[in-house]
Design an enzyme around this catalytic site. Structure first.
Site: not given
Ligand code: 4NP
Length: 176
Positions: A32, A143, A38
């Site tokens: 991800c 997300d 995720r």
């Molecule tokens: P992930 O979610 O891709 O599912 O781990 C996110 C975690 C952090 C961020 C964006 C999405 N961020 O911008 O810090």
């Protein structure tokens, strides 16, 4: 109200996983953006299914983010709480960034959304996680980072039902 992520995604359900690079073994990567929501949830759920199937000596599950924002950190506390409440161990995860050699070292790289796919690049072994989801096939895993707790429950439901099928398909590959 119908959740848009439960509407048909308009693409066909994938019914097989690529052949392993090494016969009898399989390495699956979940990818991800941040590797704190995720992909770690998918990683933990898949690992639990692999262990239940008695395949943990042959099937490895790993995860990474395309970005380096959270490298070395544990999972997002909401992701961890959602997993813990469902009986999984969320304590061992530490975020890591996808390296340039990952696609070449894994049998199947599952990306959570189209943006992750664009970042990782096109490859026969790089596929959308939900191309294996019987519900809303081909959609994205949304997300949940900027949303509420419901988003994490929704991700858990997706990774549980998709993970079960994936482990069945991988089991066929490592046992045949
Ligand atoms: P992930 O979610 O891709 O599912 O781990 C996110 C975690 C952090 C961020 C964006 C999405 N961020 O911008 O810090």
């Amino acid at each position: 109200m119908t959740d848009v992520t439960d509407l048909p995604g308009g693409s066909e359900l994938r019914t097989d996983v690529p052949e392993p690079r090494t016969p009898g073994r399989y390495r699956l990567a979940m990818v991800c953006l941040g590797n704190i929501c995720r992909s770690p949830m998918a990683d933990v759920v898949l690992q639990a299914r692999v262990a239940e199937a008695g395949l943990d000596d042959r099937v490895e599950v790993v995860s990474a983010g395309t970005a380096d924002y959270h490298v070395g950190k544990p999972m997002d506390r909401r992701a961890a709480a959602t997993l813990t409440a469902a009986g999984y161990d969320a304590t061992r995860h530490r975020a890591q960034q996808l390296g340039p050699d990952w696609v070449g070292a894994c049998d199947l790289v599952l990306v959570m959304d189209d943006s992750n796919h664009a970042d990782v690049g096109e490859h026969e072994r790089v596929r959308l996680f939900r191309s294996y989801d019987p519900v809303g096939t081909g959609g994205e895993v949304p997300d949940p980072y900027y949303g509420g707790d419901d988003g994490f429950q929704e991700v858990l439901a997706m990774v549980e039902r998709t993970g079960e099928r994936l482990v069945e398909l991988v089991a066929e590959r490592v046992r045949s």
